[in-house]
Design a protein around this motif. Structure first.
Motif, PDB file in Angstrom:
ATOM      1  N   VAL A 255       0.838  -1.203   0.000  1.00 24.90           N
ATOM      2  CA  VAL A 255       0.000   0.000   0.000  1.00 24.90           C
ATOM      3  C   VAL A 255       0.868   1.247   0.000  1.00 24.90           C
ATOM      4  N   ASN A 256       1.916   1.257   0.806  1.00 28.15           N
ATOM      5  CA  ASN A 256       2.809   2.425   0.888  1.00 28.15           C
ATOM      6  C   ASN A 256       3.506   2.680  -0.441  1.00 28.15           C
ATOM      7  N   GLU A 257       3.935   1.608  -1.108  1.00 33.38           N
ATOM      8  CA  GLU A 257       4.605   1.762  -2.398  1.00 33.38           C
ATOM      9  C   GLU A 257       3.646   2.330  -3.447  1.00 33.38           C
ATOM     10  N   GLY A 258       2.408   1.834  -3.436  1.00 35.21           N
ATOM     11  CA  GLY A 258       1.407   2.359  -4.369  1.00 35.21           C
ATOM     12  C   GLY A 258       1.077   3.812  -4.087  1.00 35.21           C
ATOM     13  N   ASP A 259       0.943   4.154  -2.792  1.00 36.85           N
ATOM     14  CA  ASP A 259       0.667   5.549  -2.423  1.00 36.85           C
ATOM     15  C   ASP A 259       1.792   6.468  -2.869  1.00 36.85           C
ATOM     16  N   LYS A 260       3.024   5.988  -2.775  1.00 34.90           N
ATOM     17  CA  LYS A 260       4.169   6.808  -3.183  1.00 34.90           C
ATOM     18  C   LYS A 260       4.109   7.133  -4.671  1.00 34.90           C
ATOM     19  N   ILE A 261       3.738   6.151  -5.473  1.00 35.10           N
ATOM     20  CA  ILE A 261       3.609   6.382  -6.916  1.00 35.10           C
ATOM     21  C   ILE A 261       2.510   7.405  -7.182  1.00 35.10           C
ATOM     22  N   ALA A 262       1.371   7.242  -6.489  1.00 38.97           N
ATOM     23  CA  ALA A 262       0.244   8.172  -6.669  1.00 38.97           C
ATOM     24  C   ALA A 262       0.645   9.589  -6.270  1.00 38.97           C
ATOM     25  N   GLU A 263       1.405   9.717  -5.180  1.00 34.39           N
ATOM     26  CA  GLU A 263       1.863  11.034  -4.728  1.00 34.39           C
ATOM     27  C   GLU A 263       2.784  11.677  -5.755  1.00 34.39           C
ATOM     28  N   ASN A 264       3.639  10.867  -6.366  1.00 33.48           N
ATOM     29  CA  ASN A 264       4.548  11.391  -7.390  1.00 33.48           C
ATOM     30  C   ASN A 264       3.783  11.910  -8.601  1.00 33.48           C
ATOM     31  N   VAL A 265       2.777  11.140  -9.042  1.00 32.95           N
ATOM     32  CA  VAL A 265       1.951  11.561 -10.180  1.00 32.95           C
ATOM     33  C   VAL A 265       1.221  12.858  -9.838  1.00 32.95           C
ATOM     34  N   HIS A 266       0.608  12.894  -8.656  1.00 32.63           N
ATOM     35  CA  HIS A 266      -0.132  14.068  -8.188  1.00 32.63           C
ATOM     36  C   HIS A 266       0.762  15.300  -8.139  1.00 32.63           C
ATOM     37  N   GLY A 267       1.921  15.161  -7.514  1.00 33.94           N
ATOM     38  CA  GLY A 267       2.821  16.310  -7.350  1.00 33.94           C
ATOM     39  C   GLY A 267       3.374  16.828  -8.659  1.00 33.94           C
ATOM     40  N   LEU A 268       3.800  15.923  -9.535  1.00 27.29           N
ATOM     41  CA  LEU A 268       4.375  16.346 -10.810  1.00 27.29           C
ATOM     42  C   LEU A 268       3.360  17.053 -11.699  1.00 27.29           C
ATOM     43  N   ILE A 269       2.118  16.556 -11.697  1.00 22.37           N
ATOM     44  CA  ILE A 269       1.077  17.178 -12.524  1.00 22.37           C
ATOM     45  C   ILE A 269       0.744  18.568 -12.003  1.00 22.37           C
ATOM     46  N   GLU A 270       0.520  18.714 -10.693  1.00 21.23           N
ATOM     47  CA  GLU A 270       0.157  20.016 -10.128  1.00 21.23           C
ATOM     48  C   GLU A 270       1.308  21.011 -10.185  1.00 21.23           C
ATOM     49  N   ASP A 271       2.565  20.514 -10.063  1.00 23.39           N
ATOM     50  CA  ASP A 271       3.724  21.413 -10.055  1.00 23.39           C
ATOM     51  C   ASP A 271       4.116  21.881 -11.450  1.00 23.39           C
ATOM     52  N   ASN A 272       3.826  21.069 -12.469  1.00 27.23           N
ATOM     53  CA  ASN A 272       4.306  21.374 -13.820  1.00 27.23           C
ATOM     54  C   ASN A 272       3.247  21.920 -14.772  1.00 27.23           C
ATOM     55  N   ILE A 273       1.975  21.840 -14.377  1.00 30.95           N
ATOM     56  CA  ILE A 273       0.906  22.380 -15.232  1.00 30.95           C
ATOM     57  C   ILE A 273       0.177  23.458 -14.433  1.00 30.95           C
TER      58      ILE A 273
END
Length: 286
Positions: A255-273
């Motif tokens: 679960v933690n590994e999956g959450d980490k991937i989701a957090e990375n996707v979330h952060g990169l999208i909000e930070d770069n667009i």
């Protein structure tokens, strides 16, 4: 907040220029006895009113989220844009009615030279104001300010018609002066209807532009751990975008590994667009 300040400053500048121009054109209309110039002057007066609406719209839409509006205030901007569209349509209809009455009654005047000069000045001033305002509108992504910019462009185009109408009337074809006023009214109404429809799109759950969707897909698909994008939904929210993305990941991850991937996707999208206001990421094990 910085966008609101930039937009407000630009709007205050255009208001100041419009007030001076409107007074000049009103005087030219009465002294030059030109119904076309009077229509042009009323158009400039509507410019002042709509720019005031831009300032109010920018100030309200830039307010932070609160308990009453937890998703923010961005949708207030297209509401103000709708009000501006109504002002444009009403202004155009009023101008057209007066010009039509002049034609029907045969109340045709020989316009003075000052009316011709005022039309020429208006063409150059309003075109400059269009380019100045549209540049700021694109920078801060404001549909209300973009509406106001096209209002300046419509005024420049109407001033060209006014100039030609007054010129033709001074050359002996007096009927061209009210005809020019009538054409100006049709132009104003057309632009008002177009921006009314555009503001409607801003208020409903309309999907984001294709380039934003492509950016989201590119960023998400290149995050380590993302197998593929299962589903992507976007919706406009004023001048911002909400994104809901479902990604496929390895089903053997913790679960933690999956959450980490989701957090990375979330952060990169909000930070770069910059257009993205919020991104919701869901996981689908594969």
């Amino acid at each position: 907040m910085e966008n609101a300040k930039l937009g407000t400053r630009a709007s205050l500048i255009t208001i100041s220029v419009n007030i001076v121009l409107c007074i000049f054109k009103m005087l030219a209309a009465f002294l030059g006895k030109s119904s076309a110039m009077l229509a042009d002057a009323v158009h400039s007066l509507a410019d002042i009113l709509t720019t005031v609406m831009v300032i109010i719209g920018l100030k309200v839409s830039s307010k932070a989220a609160d308990t009453t509006h937890p998703y923010g205030h961005e949708k207030f901007e297209p509401i103000f844009s709708k009000i501006m569209s109504f002002i444009l349509i009403f202004t155009g209809a009023s101008i057209g009615y007066r010009a039509l009455m002049d034609l029907v009654s045969g109340n045709l005047n020989y316009p003075g030279r000052i009316a011709l000069i005022a039309a020429a000045v208006s063409i150059f001033v309003k075109e400059f104001m269009y380019w100045y305002t549209i540049k700021i509108a694109k920078k801060i992504k404001s549909v209300t300010m973009e509406t106001d910019a096209w209002h300046h462009r419509s005024d420049a185009l109407s001033s060209i018609g006014t100039f030609l109408g007054i010129l033709g009337a001074r050359m002996g074809l007096k009927v061209l002066d009210p005809i020019a006023g009538l054409l100006v009214s049709f132009l104003i109404i057309k632009i008002g209807i177009e921006y009314y429809l555009k503001s409607i799109n801003e208020l409903v759950d309309h999907s984001a532009e294709d380039n934003i969707i492509r950016q989201i897909e590119y960023i998400a698909s290149n995050v380590p751990g993302v197998i593929n994008i299962v589903n992507l939904k976007t919706r406009s929210f004023g001048n911002k975008v909400y994104a809901d993305i479902e990604i496929s990941v390895d089903g053997d991850l913790t679960v933690n590994e999956g959450d980490k991937i989701a957090e990375n996707v979330h952060g990169l999208i909000e930070d770069n667009i910059s257009d993205i206001k919020h991104c919701l990421v869901k996981l689908k094990p594969k």
